[in-house]
Design a protein around this motif. Structure first.
Motif, PDB file in Angstrom:
ATOM      1  N   THR A   1       0.845  -1.197   0.000  1.00 50.10           N
ATOM      2  CA  THR A   1       0.000   0.000   0.000  1.00 50.10           C
ATOM      3  C   THR A   1       0.874   1.238   0.000  1.00 50.10           C
ATOM      4  N   LEU A   2       0.406   2.270  -0.743  1.00 46.22           N
ATOM      5  CA  LEU A   2       1.102   3.546  -0.745  1.00 46.22           C
ATOM      6  C   LEU A   2       0.094   4.679  -0.824  1.00 46.22           C
ATOM      7  N   ALA A   3       0.564   5.905  -0.480  1.00 46.48           N
ATOM      8  CA  ALA A   3      -0.287   7.087  -0.514  1.00 46.48           C
ATOM      9  C   ALA A   3       0.344   8.143  -1.405  1.00 46.48           C
ATOM     10  N   ILE A   4      -0.491   8.818  -2.194  1.00 48.73           N
ATOM     11  CA  ILE A   4      -0.060   9.884  -3.093  1.00 48.73           C
ATOM     12  C   ILE A   4      -0.807  11.158  -2.707  1.00 48.73           C
ATOM     13  N   ASP A   5      -0.082  12.297  -2.622  1.00 46.37           N
ATOM     14  CA  ASP A   5      -0.750  13.541  -2.220  1.00 46.37           C
ATOM     15  C   ASP A   5      -1.223  14.329  -3.429  1.00 46.37           C
ATOM     16  N   ARG A   6      -1.758  15.529  -3.181  1.00 42.66           N
ATOM     17  CA  ARG A   6      -2.303  16.364  -4.254  1.00 42.66           C
ATOM     18  C   ARG A   6      -1.234  16.784  -5.255  1.00 42.66           C
ATOM     19  N   ASN A   7       0.004  16.805  -4.823  1.00 44.24           N
ATOM     20  CA  ASN A   7       1.104  17.219  -5.699  1.00 44.24           C
ATOM     21  C   ASN A   7       1.689  16.043  -6.497  1.00 44.24           C
ATOM     22  N   GLU A   8       0.981  14.911  -6.482  1.00 41.87           N
ATOM     23  CA  GLU A   8       1.349  13.727  -7.261  1.00 41.87           C
ATOM     24  C   GLU A   8       2.634  13.072  -6.760  1.00 41.87           C
ATOM     25  N   ARG A   9       2.924  13.255  -5.489  1.00 50.81           N
ATOM     26  CA  ARG A   9       4.115  12.653  -4.904  1.00 50.81           C
ATOM     27  C   ARG A   9       3.741  11.527  -3.947  1.00 50.81           C
ATOM     28  N   ILE A  10       4.568  10.498  -3.926  1.00 48.93           N
ATOM     29  CA  ILE A  10       4.365   9.392  -2.999  1.00 48.93           C
ATOM     30  C   ILE A  10       4.819   9.852  -1.618  1.00 48.93           C
TER      31      ILE A  10
ATOM     32  N   GLU B   1      -2.543   6.144 -15.672  1.00 48.32           N
ATOM     33  CA  GLU B   1      -3.757   6.835 -16.120  1.00 48.32           C
ATOM     34  C   GLU B   1      -4.843   6.797 -15.057  1.00 48.32           C
ATOM     35  N   ALA B   2      -4.985   5.649 -14.367  1.00 50.27           N
ATOM     36  CA  ALA B   2      -5.994   5.538 -13.318  1.00 50.27           C
ATOM     37  C   ALA B   2      -5.695   6.485 -12.162  1.00 50.27           C
ATOM     38  N   VAL B   3      -4.405   6.620 -11.794  1.00 53.50           N
ATOM     39  CA  VAL B   3      -4.021   7.543 -10.724  1.00 53.50           C
ATOM     40  C   VAL B   3      -4.351   8.977 -11.127  1.00 53.50           C
ATOM     41  N   GLU B   4      -4.005   9.345 -12.349  1.00 49.96           N
ATOM     42  CA  GLU B   4      -4.282  10.713 -12.812  1.00 49.96           C
ATOM     43  C   GLU B   4      -5.776  11.019 -12.785  1.00 49.96           C
ATOM     44  N   GLN B   5      -6.594  10.057 -13.192  1.00 53.77           N
ATOM     45  CA  GLN B   5      -8.039  10.280 -13.196  1.00 53.77           C
ATOM     46  C   GLN B   5      -8.583  10.387 -11.778  1.00 53.77           C
ATOM     47  N   CYS B   6      -8.069   9.550 -10.870  1.00 57.05           N
ATOM     48  CA  CYS B   6      -8.532   9.597  -9.483  1.00 57.05           C
ATOM     49  C   CYS B   6      -8.142  10.917  -8.801  1.00 57.05           C
ATOM     50  N   LEU B   7      -6.938  11.407  -9.090  1.00 56.37           N
ATOM     51  CA  LEU B   7      -6.527  12.684  -8.518  1.00 56.37           C
ATOM     52  C   LEU B   7      -7.390  13.820  -9.051  1.00 56.37           C
TER      53      LEU B   7
ATOM     54  N   PHE C   1       4.775   9.962  -8.518  1.00 51.88           N
ATOM     55  CA  PHE C   1       4.305   8.579  -8.572  1.00 51.88           C
ATOM     56  C   PHE C   1       4.665   7.892  -9.878  1.00 51.88           C
ATOM     57  N   VAL C   2       4.835   8.652 -10.963  1.00 49.34           N
ATOM     58  CA  VAL C   2       5.116   8.053 -12.267  1.00 49.34           C
ATOM     59  C   VAL C   2       6.444   7.294 -12.243  1.00 49.34           C
ATOM     60  N   THR C   3       7.407   7.790 -11.454  1.00 48.86           N
ATOM     61  CA  THR C   3       8.723   7.141 -11.409  1.00 48.86           C
ATOM     62  C   THR C   3       8.655   5.760 -10.765  1.00 48.86           C
ATOM     63  N   GLY C   4       7.634   5.516  -9.934  1.00 47.41           N
ATOM     64  CA  GLY C   4       7.521   4.223  -9.267  1.00 47.41           C
ATOM     65  C   GLY C   4       6.543   3.280  -9.919  1.00 47.41           C
ATOM     66  N   LEU C   5       5.472   3.830 -10.512  1.00 49.18           N
ATOM     67  CA  LEU C   5       4.407   2.965 -11.046  1.00 49.18           C
ATOM     68  C   LEU C   5       4.625   2.638 -12.519  1.00 49.18           C
ATOM     69  N   ARG C   6       4.894   3.634 -13.313  1.00 45.32           N
ATOM     70  CA  ARG C   6       5.332   3.490 -14.695  1.00 45.32           C
ATOM     71  C   ARG C   6       4.304   2.887 -15.640  1.00 45.32           C
TER      72      ARG C   6
END
Length: 349
Positions: A18-27, A58-64, A47-52
Motif C-alpha cells: 500500500t502507498l499514498a499519493i498527495d495532491r502534488n502527485e508525490r508518494i 492513467e488511473a491515478v491521474e483520473q482519481c486525482l 508517482f510516475v517514477t515508481g508505477l510506470r
C-alpha cells in the motif's frame, strides 16, 4: 480523524502493498510490502517514477482529478515468475491523499487462463470427429448414396469417430468427478492386490489382441490402504492399458509391487506398484508435462490408438485424493515405468 502524521503508521499496519499519493502527485507513504514490490527510495518522488505502467498511471491521474474510486491492473515479474495485481485506488476525503493497495490475483488469473485453455482444447478435440462425421454424412447423402462399398467403409469410420467423441465425453465426466472428490480423503479399507488382480483379468483380452504378454509379480498377500476401489481400479486400468497400447505388439508388460516401511516419496509406510513396458520410451522433455490435460508426447499416435489426452490427468487427481504419488521414468528405446505410490493403512497391515 487521521492526519498526515499518522498516515505512515496506518499504511504500515496494512498487510497488502500500500502507498499514498498527495495532491502534488508525490508518494508520501509506503509500507514495507510496497517497497518490496516497487522498490525503496520512492517516497517524496512523483508517482510516475515508481508505477510506470500506463494503465495504472492513467488511473491515478483520473482519481486525482475526479476523486472517484477505481481498479487498475499491475503486472510484476521476478526471476521468470510473473505476478498479476489488482490495484484498488481510493481517495481519502478531507485529507487529499490517494491510497493505492495491491492485491495479488495471480492464482485467479491463472485459473481463468486454465479454464479458457480447457474450453479451447475440448473444442479442438471435438471439432475433428464432428467435421469428419458431417463430411461423411454429406457424402452418404449424395455421391455415395448408392455405393454399398463406400457406404460400409464410411459408416465404419463414422462409428470410430463417434466412439472417439464418446470416450472424450466419458473422460471429461470422469475428470470432473475426481476433481470434485479430490479433497475428500477415502476412509474405506481397500486391498491393492485384489484391485490389481481385477485390472489384469479385465485387460487380458486387450493384451491378447495386441499380442502382449502380461507378467505380474505381486503375490497373494493383501496390501491394505484407505482407498476408493473404483478409482484405484481406474488408475491401474489406465496405466496397464497404456502400457499394452504403447509398448508395441509382441512385447511384455510387467506389473510388480513392493512395500516399504519408510518410502522416500511419502516418508512413511507405502506400497509401490510399477507398470513397466518395453516400448519406444518417452523423451525426457515430455515427462514433466505428461499429467497435464490434453498433453500428448506423440499426438498422432495417441489419437490413432484412441487416446483422449486426459487419462494421466485423471490418474494424477485420483492419487492426489489418496495422498499418493505418480513417478514416471523413461528413456528413448528402453521403455517406460509408471510407479504408483500409495500410503499403507498402518492399522490394517
Amino acid at each position: 480523524m487521521p492526519d498526515a502524521l499518522l498516515l505512515p503508521d496506518l499504511i504500515g499496519a496494512l498487510p497488502l502493498p500500500t502507498l499514498a499519493i498527495d495532491r502534488n502527485e508525490r508518494i508520501v507513504a509506503m509500507n514495507p510490502a510496497a517497497q518490496d514490490l516497487l522498490g525503496a527510495g520512492l517516497q517524496g518522488r512523483n508517482f510516475v517514477t515508481g508505477l510506470r505502467q500506463p494503465a495504472l498511471v492513467e488511473a491515478v491521474e483520473q482519481c486525482l482529478s475526479d476523486r472517484k474510486p477505481r481498479m487498475a491492473p499491475y503486472l510484476a515479474g521476478d526471476a521468470g515468475r510473473s505476478t498479476t495485481y489488482d490495484v484498488s485506488l481510493r481517495h481519502m476525503e478531507n485529507h487529499g491523499f490517494l491510497i493505492l493497495s495491491f492485491q495479488d490475483v495471480t492464482q485467479l488469473a491463472q485459473a481463468g487462463q486454465m479454464r479458457r485453455d480447457f474450453v479451447a482444447n475440448v473444442s479442438h478435440e471435438l471439432r475433428t470427429p464432428l467435421t469428419a462425421l458431417m463430411g461423411f454424412i454429406e457424402t452418404l447423402s449424395g455421391p455415395a448414396r448408392d455405393d454399398p462399398k463406400a457406404r460400409d467403409r464410411f459408416l465404419g469410420i463414422m462409428a470410430d469417430e463417434a466412439g472417439r467423441m464418446n470416450r472424450l465425453v466419458g473422460d471429461l465426466l470422469s475428470l470432473s468427478r475426481v476433481e470434485a472428490d479430490e479433497r475428500v480423503r477415502p476412509t474405506v479399507q481397500t486391498d491393492v492386490t485384489e484391485v490389481l488382480r481385477t485390472t489384469l483379468r479385465n485387460l487380458t483380452p486387450l493384451a491378447s489382441d495386441n499380442e502382449v504378454t502380461l507378467k505380474s509379480d505381486y503375490g497373494e498377500a493383501p496390501m491394505l490402504i484407505l482407498g476408493d476401489r473404483d478409482q484405484l481400479l481406474q488408475v491401474f486400468t489406465n496405466l496397464v492399458e497404456n502400457a499394452i497400447k504403447y509398448g508395441g505388439s509382441g512385447q511384455q508388460v510387467s506389473i510388480t509391487t513392493e512395500t516399504n516401511l519408510r518410502d522416500p516419496a511419502l516418508r512413511g509406510p507405502a506400497v509401490r506398484v510399477m507398470v513397466q513396458d518395453q516400448g519406444p520410451g518417452i523423451d525426457a522433455l515430455h515427462l514433466p508435462r505428461l499429467t497435464e490435460r490434453f498433453y500428448r508426447a506423440d499426438n498422432h499416435r495417441s489419437r490413432a490408438l484412441g487416446g483422449t489426452g486426459l487419462g494421466l490427468a485423471i490418474v494424477k487427481h485420483i492419487l492426489n485424493r489418496h495422498r499418493g504419488r505418480l513417478r514416471i521414468a523413461s528413456k528413448l528405446g528402453q521403455g517406460s515405468t509408471f510407479s504408483v505410490i500409495l500410503p499403507l493403512d498402518s492399522e490394517g497391515n
